[in-house]
Design a protein around this motif. Structure first.
Motif, PDB file in Angstrom:
ATOM      1  N   UNK A   1     -19.499  17.068 -21.545  1.00 14.06           N
ATOM      2  CA  UNK A   1     -19.882  15.346 -20.956  1.00 14.06           C
ATOM      3  C   UNK A   1     -18.710  14.715 -19.990  1.00 14.06           C
ATOM      4  N   UNK A   2     -17.736  14.385 -20.619  1.00 13.52           N
ATOM      5  CA  UNK A   2     -17.346  13.592 -19.849  1.00 13.52           C
ATOM      6  C   UNK A   2     -15.572  14.148 -19.673  1.00 13.52           C
ATOM      7  N   UNK A   3     -15.832  15.357 -20.009  1.00 13.86           N
ATOM      8  CA  UNK A   3     -14.589  16.506 -18.830  1.00 13.86           C
ATOM      9  C   UNK A   3     -15.736  16.561 -17.910  1.00 13.86           C
ATOM     10  N   UNK A   4     -16.685  17.793 -17.314  1.00 13.54           N
ATOM     11  CA  UNK A   4     -16.934  18.356 -16.830  1.00 13.54           C
ATOM     12  C   UNK A   4     -17.480  16.953 -15.466  1.00 13.54           C
ATOM     13  N   UNK A   5     -17.879  15.909 -15.936  1.00 15.54           N
ATOM     14  CA  UNK A   5     -18.029  14.994 -14.921  1.00 15.54           C
ATOM     15  C   UNK A   5     -16.845  14.134 -14.545  1.00 15.54           C
ATOM     16  N   UNK A   6     -16.078  14.055 -15.353  1.00 13.04           N
ATOM     17  CA  UNK A   6     -14.822  13.571 -14.901  1.00 13.04           C
ATOM     18  C   UNK A   6     -14.384  14.838 -13.354  1.00 13.04           C
ATOM     19  N   UNK A   7     -14.386  16.172 -13.879  1.00 16.08           N
ATOM     20  CA  UNK A   7     -13.636  16.968 -12.725  1.00 16.08           C
ATOM     21  C   UNK A   7     -13.940  17.091 -12.009  1.00 16.08           C
ATOM     22  N   UNK A   8     -15.624  17.487 -12.368  1.00 17.01           N
ATOM     23  CA  UNK A   8     -16.448  17.433 -10.949  1.00 17.01           C
ATOM     24  C   UNK A   8     -16.188  16.361 -10.143  1.00 17.01           C
TER      25      UNK A   8
ATOM     26  N   UNK B   1     -13.179  14.687  -8.968  1.00 13.70           N
ATOM     27  CA  UNK B   1     -12.348  14.569  -8.745  1.00 13.70           C
ATOM     28  C   UNK B   1     -12.550  15.801  -7.439  1.00 13.70           C
ATOM     29  N   UNK B   2     -12.777  17.155  -8.533  1.00 16.58           N
ATOM     30  CA  UNK B   2     -13.195  18.137  -7.444  1.00 16.58           C
ATOM     31  C   UNK B   2     -13.800  18.070  -6.001  1.00 16.58           C
ATOM     32  N   UNK B   3     -14.581  17.646  -6.216  1.00 19.05           N
ATOM     33  CA  UNK B   3     -15.672  17.114  -5.422  1.00 19.05           C
ATOM     34  C   UNK B   3     -15.007  16.246  -4.328  1.00 19.05           C
ATOM     35  N   UNK B   4     -14.792  15.180  -4.686  1.00 20.31           N
ATOM     36  CA  UNK B   4     -14.109  14.119  -3.578  1.00 20.31           C
ATOM     37  C   UNK B   4     -12.560  15.183  -2.725  1.00 20.31           C
ATOM     38  N   UNK B   5     -12.077  15.539  -3.796  1.00 22.72           N
ATOM     39  CA  UNK B   5     -10.650  16.142  -3.008  1.00 22.72           C
ATOM     40  C   UNK B   5     -10.359  17.331  -2.586  1.00 22.72           C
ATOM     41  N   UNK B   6     -11.751  18.456  -2.581  1.00 21.46           N
ATOM     42  CA  UNK B   6     -11.417  19.527  -2.909  1.00 21.46           C
ATOM     43  C   UNK B   6     -12.771  20.208  -1.828  1.00 21.46           C
ATOM     44  N   UNK B   7     -14.174  19.226  -1.966  1.00 25.63           N
ATOM     45  CA  UNK B   7     -15.015  19.986  -1.288  1.00 25.63           C
ATOM     46  C   UNK B   7     -15.632  18.616  -0.436  1.00 25.63           C
ATOM     47  N   UNK B   8     -14.445  17.745  -0.052  1.00 28.83           N
ATOM     48  CA  UNK B   8     -14.198  16.107   0.701  1.00 28.83           C
ATOM     49  C   UNK B   8     -15.745  15.770   0.782  1.00 28.83           C
ATOM     50  N   UNK B   9     -16.464  15.474  -0.503  1.00 28.23           N
ATOM     51  CA  UNK B   9     -17.340  14.668  -1.079  1.00 28.23           C
ATOM     52  C   UNK B   9     -17.073  12.800  -0.399  1.00 28.23           C
ATOM     53  N   UNK B  10     -17.572  11.638  -0.343  1.00 28.85           N
ATOM     54  CA  UNK B  10     -17.103  10.762   0.184  1.00 28.85           C
ATOM     55  C   UNK B  10     -17.790  10.045  -1.641  1.00 28.85           C
ATOM     56  N   UNK B  11     -17.074   9.307  -1.859  1.00 28.25           N
ATOM     57  CA  UNK B  11     -17.823   8.482  -3.106  1.00 28.25           C
ATOM     58  C   UNK B  11     -18.756   8.430  -3.488  1.00 28.25           C
TER      59      UNK B  11
ATOM     60  N   UNK C   1     -21.058   9.500  -6.666  1.00 24.52           N
ATOM     61  CA  UNK C   1     -20.358   8.281  -7.408  1.00 24.52           C
ATOM     62  C   UNK C   1     -21.810   8.632  -8.977  1.00 24.52           C
ATOM     63  N   UNK C   2     -22.606   9.262  -9.268  1.00 25.39           N
ATOM     64  CA  UNK C   2     -23.291   9.501  -9.939  1.00 25.39           C
ATOM     65  C   UNK C   2     -22.522  10.623 -11.383  1.00 25.39           C
ATOM     66  N   UNK C   3     -21.673  11.036 -10.585  1.00 25.46           N
ATOM     67  CA  UNK C   3     -21.021  11.291 -11.383  1.00 25.46           C
ATOM     68  C   UNK C   3     -19.680  11.080 -12.745  1.00 25.46           C
ATOM     69  N   UNK C   4     -19.226   9.384 -11.626  1.00 26.10           N
ATOM     70  CA  UNK C   4     -18.301   8.640 -12.372  1.00 26.10           C
ATOM     71  C   UNK C   4     -19.720   7.502 -12.981  1.00 26.10           C
ATOM     72  N   UNK C   5     -20.787   7.720 -12.874  1.00 27.92           N
ATOM     73  CA  UNK C   5     -21.398   6.424 -13.747  1.00 27.92           C
ATOM     74  C   UNK C   5     -22.111   7.347 -14.858  1.00 27.92           C
ATOM     75  N   UNK C   6     -21.839   8.708 -15.035  1.00 24.96           N
ATOM     76  CA  UNK C   6     -22.383   9.197 -15.716  1.00 24.96           C
ATOM     77  C   UNK C   6     -20.926   9.584 -16.798  1.00 24.96           C
TER      78      UNK C   6
END
Length: 94
Positions: free
Chosen positions: A24-31, A33-43, A47-52
């Motif tokens: 869960x830690x790996x998937x949520x952390x990578x998800x 970062x990739x959502x922010x950097x590659x997919x252009x999502x805003x924080x 943020x629910x991924x970082x909460x997880x």
């Protein structure tokens, strides 16, 4: 019972306990970062991924405990796994 056998048994017993939290830690952390950097999502959108990822959803009391147990579990698996691997290599050489 030898130390190597004890370490192997403990390694095998701890592995299932640390697998899901680390996954869960790996998937949520990578998800995140990739959502922010590659997919252009805003924080705020991810943020629910970082909460997880950080265990924030468990509350301020349990969050540091879970983070510590996650870290200790990972360190144990790395150190004991490396020790078992080195022992296996040594047996193959001799």
């Amino acid at each position: 019972m030898s130390l190597l056998v004890r370490v192997r048994e403990l390694h095998r017993a701890v592995a299932p306990l640390v697998l899901l939290p680390l996954f869960v830690t790996v998937c949520s952390g990578v998800g995140y970062r990739l959502a922010r950097d590659w997919l252009g999502f805003e924080r705020d959108q991810v943020h629910w991924l970082m909460t997880l990822h950080e265990g924030e959803w468990l509350g301020s009391t349990l969050e540091p405990v879970v983070v510590l147990l996650n870290a200790l579990g990972l360190l144990w698996m790395l150190i004991s796994g490396a020790g078992l691997l080195i022992q296996r290599w040594r047996r193959k050489v001799h």
